[in-house]
Design an enzyme around this catalytic site. Sequence first.
Site, PDB file in Angstrom:
ATOM      1  N   SER A  13      51.453  38.076  36.707  1.00 29.78           N
ATOM      2  CA  SER A  13      50.183  37.359  36.711  1.00 29.78           C
ATOM      3  C   SER A  13      49.291  37.921  35.616  1.00 29.78           C
ATOM      4  CB  SER A  13      49.489  37.528  38.069  1.00 29.78           C
ATOM      5  OG  SER A  13      48.127  37.194  37.926  1.00 29.78           O
ATOM      6  N   HIS A  38      52.551  33.628  35.256  1.00 30.68           N
ATOM      7  CA  HIS A  38      51.679  33.113  36.317  1.00 30.68           C
ATOM      8  C   HIS A  38      50.224  33.149  35.845  1.00 30.68           C
ATOM      9  CE1 HIS A  38      50.661  32.298  40.567  1.00 30.68           C
ATOM     10  NE2 HIS A  38      49.673  33.171  40.415  1.00 30.68           N
ATOM     11  N   ASP A  40      46.344  32.405  36.764  1.00 29.21           N
ATOM     12  CA  ASP A  40      45.407  32.226  37.878  1.00 29.21           C
ATOM     13  C   ASP A  40      44.096  31.604  37.409  1.00 29.21           C
ATOM     14  OD1 ASP A  40      46.795  33.319  40.162  1.00 29.21           O
ATOM     15  OD2 ASP A  40      46.660  35.266  39.160  1.00 29.21           O
ATOM     16  N   MET A  42      40.475  30.298  38.376  1.00 33.45           N
ATOM     17  CA  MET A  42      39.468  30.454  39.439  1.00 33.45           C
ATOM     18  C   MET A  42      38.135  29.878  38.984  1.00 33.45           C
ATOM     19  SD  MET A  42      40.170  34.337  40.637  1.00 33.45           S
ATOM     20  CE  MET A  42      41.842  34.982  40.787  1.00 33.45           C
ATOM     21  N   HIS A  71      48.289  28.382  38.813  1.00 31.21           N
ATOM     22  CA  HIS A  71      47.840  28.485  40.204  1.00 31.21           C
ATOM     23  C   HIS A  71      46.341  28.175  40.233  1.00 31.21           C
ATOM     24  CE1 HIS A  71      47.063  31.496  43.779  1.00 31.21           C
ATOM     25  NE2 HIS A  71      46.876  30.239  44.132  1.00 31.21           N
ATOM     26  N   MET A  73      43.005  27.950  41.826  1.00 29.90           N
ATOM     27  CA  MET A  73      42.169  28.366  42.968  1.00 29.90           C
ATOM     28  C   MET A  73      40.795  27.769  42.722  1.00 29.90           C
ATOM     29  SD  MET A  73      43.572  32.244  43.212  1.00 29.90           S
ATOM     30  CE  MET A  73      44.248  32.130  41.568  1.00 29.90           C
ATOM     31  N   MET A 142      50.167  32.911  49.822  1.00 26.81           N
ATOM     32  CA  MET A 142      49.235  33.957  49.381  1.00 26.81           C
ATOM     33  C   MET A 142      49.305  35.121  50.371  1.00 26.81           C
ATOM     34  SD  MET A 142      47.664  33.021  46.595  1.00 26.81           S
ATOM     35  CE  MET A 142      46.530  34.396  46.574  1.00 26.81           C
ATOM     36  N   GLY A 147      41.508  35.481  44.862  1.00 26.60           N
ATOM     37  CA  GLY A 147      40.284  35.823  44.141  1.00 26.60           C
ATOM     38  C   GLY A 147      40.421  37.032  43.228  1.00 26.60           C
ATOM     39  N   PHE A 148      41.242  37.993  43.628  1.00 23.98           N
ATOM     40  CA  PHE A 148      41.318  39.229  42.837  1.00 23.98           C
ATOM     41  C   PHE A 148      42.736  39.786  42.827  1.00 23.98           C
ATOM     42  CE2 PHE A 148      37.071  38.725  44.476  1.00 23.98           C
ATOM     43  CZ  PHE A 148      36.295  38.919  43.336  1.00 23.98           C
ATOM     44  N   GLY A 150      45.271  43.218  42.448  1.00 25.32           N
ATOM     45  CA  GLY A 150      45.229  44.604  42.904  1.00 25.32           C
ATOM     46  C   GLY A 150      44.868  44.813  44.363  1.00 25.32           C
ATOM     47  N   ASP A 180      52.530  35.561  46.393  1.00 27.25           N
ATOM     48  CA  ASP A 180      51.476  35.919  45.447  1.00 27.25           C
ATOM     49  C   ASP A 180      50.458  36.855  46.101  1.00 27.25           C
ATOM     50  OD1 ASP A 180      49.753  36.045  43.337  1.00 27.25           O
ATOM     51  OD2 ASP A 180      49.117  33.949  43.434  1.00 27.25           O
ATOM     52  N   GLY A 181      50.437  38.089  45.589  1.00 27.05           N
ATOM     53  CA  GLY A 181      49.410  39.032  46.015  1.00 27.05           C
ATOM     54  C   GLY A 181      49.965  40.302  46.626  1.00 27.05           C
ATOM     55  N   GLY A 182      49.644  41.430  46.007  1.00 30.47           N
ATOM     56  CA  GLY A 182      50.018  42.725  46.594  1.00 30.47           C
ATOM     57  C   GLY A 182      51.490  43.061  46.543  1.00 30.47           C
ATOM     58  N   GLY A 202      50.918  41.083  39.503  1.00 30.70           N
ATOM     59  CA  GLY A 202      49.894  41.353  38.505  1.00 30.70           C
ATOM     60  C   GLY A 202      49.824  42.836  38.200  1.00 30.70           C
TER      61      GLY A 202
HETATM   62  C1  DX5 Z   1      45.027  36.461  43.479  1.00 34.88           C
HETATM   63  C2  DX5 Z   1      45.948  35.871  42.438  1.00 34.88           C
HETATM   64  C3  DX5 Z   1      47.206  36.674  42.204  1.00 34.88           C
HETATM   65  C4  DX5 Z   1      46.951  38.050  41.719  1.00 34.88           C
HETATM   66  C5  DX5 Z   1      48.156  38.907  41.914  1.00 34.88           C
HETATM   67  O1  DX5 Z   1      44.005  35.574  43.773  1.00 34.88           O
HETATM   68  O2  DX5 Z   1      46.365  34.577  42.805  1.00 34.88           O
HETATM   69  O3  DX5 Z   1      48.082  35.980  41.340  1.00 34.88           O
HETATM   70  O4  DX5 Z   1      46.588  38.100  40.370  1.00 34.88           O
HETATM   71  O5  DX5 Z   1      47.845  40.208  41.495  1.00 34.88           O
HETATM   72  P1  DX5 Z   1      48.444  41.473  42.234  1.00 34.88           P
HETATM   73  O6  DX5 Z   1      49.927  41.426  42.080  1.00 34.88           O
HETATM   74  O7  DX5 Z   1      47.828  42.622  41.529  1.00 34.88           O
HETATM   75  O8  DX5 Z   1      48.052  41.388  43.682  1.00 34.88           O
HETATM   76 ZN    ZN Z   2      48.056  33.566  41.695  1.00 34.63          ZN
END
Ligand code: DX5
Ligand code: ZN
Length: 221
Positions: A13, A38, A40, A42, A71, A73, A142, A147-148, A150, A180-182, A202
């Site tokens: 990402s 990927h 993102d 927003m 993606h 959002m 998700m 939104g973020f 990390g 997606d995420g963490g 990411g």
């Molecule tokens: C969150 C995003 C993710 C995010 C993943 O809203 O959709 O794509 O950037 O980042 P990590 O892998 O750091 O959680």
């Molecule tokens: Zn994403």
Amino acid sequence: MIFKSKKTMIAPSILSADFSRIGDEVSKLKSAGADIVHCDVMDGHFVPNLTFGAKFIKDLRKTSDLPFDVHLMISEPERYVGDFIKAGANSITFHFEAQNKPEKLLSEIRAANVMCGLAVSPDTPISAIEKYIPMCDIIVVMSVYPGFGGQKFIEKSYEKIKSLKTFIEKNDCDTLIEIDGGVTFENASLIKKCGADILVAGNAVFGADDIAKAVETLRKV
Ligand code: DX5
Ligand code: ZN
């Protein structure tokens, strides 16, 4: 371009990339072994953060021939999907929470030869989207609140992936599961075992000293 593979695909990402050198960051992903980029998007309304729009994607398109997975959002995704198609997206997913009558938009994306899909936030159960799964090339589960980058992986996501996988197999759908995420080197293996086809990462990729090694580790574990 339709992406599909029997092996797990790794999708870094770019949210976690250094935007001051974004062209270089994206262009090096292919030699680092990544399968997908990927992106993102927003809007500061659907999620409490802002990133970039279609022009950014269009310009980045010149730096890589990897598939771009967009993606969205954003609220009212139907207003912007056409711009992202024109910008060169290879797949576009939007949130079920932002558009709960998604049929028309999904078919619009598909008609443009772009893979289509729904993203579901942590509090939306898979049962809420079941009837739309056969219309989707991808479902983004998700595993953090959007939104973020990390953030920490939400544990209940394992069960969600499994129930989505069961639904897809039972109904013989041709739908990829994207997480997606963490995603980390520690949890990637279990996520795959639960049935994920695409791992978005990411921080795990762009936070690493050696991006190629990070991609390889996520693929191998
Ligand atoms: C969150 C995003 C993710 C995010 C993943 O809203 O959709 O794509 O950037 O980042 P990590 O892998 O750091 O959680
Ligand atoms: Zn994403």
